[in-house]
Design an enzyme around this catalytic site. Structure first.
Site, PDB file in Angstrom:
ATOM      1  N   ASP A 222    -152.840  61.836 -26.647  1.00 48.05           N
ATOM      2  CA  ASP A 222    -153.390  61.685 -27.753  1.00 48.05           C
ATOM      3  C   ASP A 222    -154.608  61.270 -28.319  1.00 48.05           C
ATOM      4  OD1 ASP A 222    -153.533  59.155 -26.513  1.00 48.05           O
ATOM      5  OD2 ASP A 222    -152.091  58.002 -27.884  1.00 48.05           O
TER       6      ASP A 222
ATOM      7  N   ASP B 141    -153.339  49.179 -16.639  1.00 51.27           N
ATOM      8  CA  ASP B 141    -154.809  48.922 -17.422  1.00 51.27           C
ATOM      9  C   ASP B 141    -155.063  47.548 -17.289  1.00 51.27           C
ATOM     10  OD1 ASP B 141    -152.526  48.820 -19.082  1.00 51.27           O
ATOM     11  OD2 ASP B 141    -153.684  49.476 -20.770  1.00 51.27           O
TER      12      ASP B 141
END
Length: 443
Positions: free
Chosen positions: A209, A287
């Site tokens: 994306d 992350d």
């Protein structure tokens, strides 16, 4: 260099011709049988038949002449072989020997969004070289429509399919986070493919994306040598967490920072870092795991003033978190910056730390009210000081920059300082002078 090599060719050819000319003159200077020499004619001497010694001498000279011809022939062949290395091959254009360029694969993490086409289209549009920037699309989920989109690119991309599509058992309270577990599994598999199976030494990771800027490839190519040579760095990111339009200086598209916060969203790492991380790779939330002190180990990333990636994926496992408020307004760089031609040595740790702290702490201190109400006078920069977790979060939130902290580190922060633009002036949201370390409880 070409002039020097051309002189070498000329000298070799000249010596060859000169030597042969001397030999021919010597042979012509000998009296021939049945012909008087010039001296004999002037003195009126009778015709003499050459002696056996003269004939032998001529024969020996002929043998020497033949041997020398062979030797000169070998010299000319050697010159010709060397000449082929630098000789122009088409018209008068000189064949330039280009410096060796690294191969930096682009790893696209995909799953079940057919909008991966927008991501890949932009990568192909801006990619300067298929050889030096191969595109690898790694797909999880087994989504047929997405797989068809990826296959439609043919040999322009490499299509990998994550083979383990099994369900993942999680704790009941993490059932809604199962997608994060699958993403972490996919990352581990895909990075192992890049580094272990395909044997690459570096990689740039983007998700399906993300849209990239025109100088996306130039940016990473220029920063790879610094990432490899500076042990205080562990990643390069194309993303500025506070990179919304109005919060960055578009006139400084070439400005880069060190940051203690792992930004992600289009980032590069090298094989040595993956060798370190892979054995302890987390089951989920990879992350945030990267942002923990145990992984970061006081290392920094490089990030730009103006982002080189833009996310267009509101729908995903994060369910639009931050997208509507922050991410949709991120400014994507449109000006091509020739980073490979710039001097980036200012980003080295000691140089950067010294210069950055000098600029921040020599800036005049201003109040939150003056910044908020636009009452600053002068061009800036200005320093807005916080003293606690709560004061940081209050000022950051009300001034429009991201206020969350991970293990005590603010987004886009370096040594506790967050840099942004407010009403056209540079603001440093900074801790007091003498800052030494982050407090992991500030989260």
């Amino acid at each position: 260099m070409l002039r020097k090599r051309g002189s070498l060719i000329f000298c070799g050819t000249f010596l060859f011709v000169t030597w042969n000319a001397i030999l021919v003159l010597l042979l012509w200077g000998r009296p021939q049988p049945g012909q008087p020499g010039e001296a004999g004619q002037e003195q009126g001497a009778p015709l003499e038949i050459p002696s056996d010694d003269v004939v032998g001498d001529v024969l020996r000279m002929a043998d020497t002449f033949e041997a020398e011809l062979e030797r000169q022939k070998e010299i000319l062949l050697q010159i010709q072989n060397h000449q082929s290395l630098w000789e122009p091959s088409n018209g008068n254009k000189v064949k330039a020997v280009a410096p060796e360029q690294p191969i930096i694969p682009i790893l696209v993490i995909a799953c079940n969004r057919v909008t991966v086409r927008r991501c890949v289209d932009k990568l192909l549009q801006h990619r300067p070289s298929a050889e030096h920037f191969p595109i690898i699309v790694s797909q999880d989920c087994g989504h047929a429509e997405t797989a068809e989109v990826i296959r439609s690119y043919g040999d322009k991309v490499t299509h990998l399919k994550q083979p383990d599509l099994s369900d993942i058992a999680v704790r009941p309270e993490h059932k809604k986070f199962k997608g994060y577990y699958k993403i972490s599994r996919h990352y581990r598999w895909a990075l192992n493919q890049v580094f272990r199976t395909l044997s690459h030494s570096s990689v740039v990771i983007v998700e399906d994306d993300l849209e990239v800027a025109p100088d996306f490839f130039e940016y990473f190519r220029a920063l790879l040598p610094l990432l490899k040579s500076d042990p205080s760095l562990w990643c390069v990111s194309a993303w500025n967490d506070n990179g919304r339009d109005g919060y960055v200086d578009p006139g400084k598209a070439d400005l880069l920072y060190r940051t203690d916060f792992f930004p992600g969203l289009g980032w590069m790492l090298v094989r040595e870092v993956w060798d370190e991380l892979e054995p302890k790779w987390p089951a989920s939330f990879w992350d945030d795991w990267m942002r923990q002190p145990e992984q970061r180990r006081d290392r920094a990333c490089i990030r730009p003033e103006v982002s080189r990636t833009l996310t267009f994926g509101r729908q995903g496992v994060s369910l639009g978190q931050f997208f509507d408020k922050y991410l949709r307004y991120i400014k994507l760089n449109t000006e091509f910056v020739p980073f490979t031609k710039l001097d980036l040595s200012y980003l080295k740790e000691e140089t950067y730390k010294q210069n950055f702290e000098k600029e921040v702490y020599s800036a005049p201190v201003v109040t939150y009210e003056a910044v908020k109400q636009g009452q600053l006078t002068g061009p800036g920069p200005f320093r807005l000081q916080y003293s606690s977790k709560d004061s940081f979060k209050m000022m950051a939130k009300n001034l429009g920059v991201m206020d969350d902290l991970k293990s005590g580190v603010p987004r886009a922060g370096y040594r506790g300082v967050v840099s942004f633009i407010s009403r056209g002036r540079r603001i440093y949201l900074a801790p007091p002078p003498g800052w030494s370390k982050y407090d992991p409880t500030w989260s």
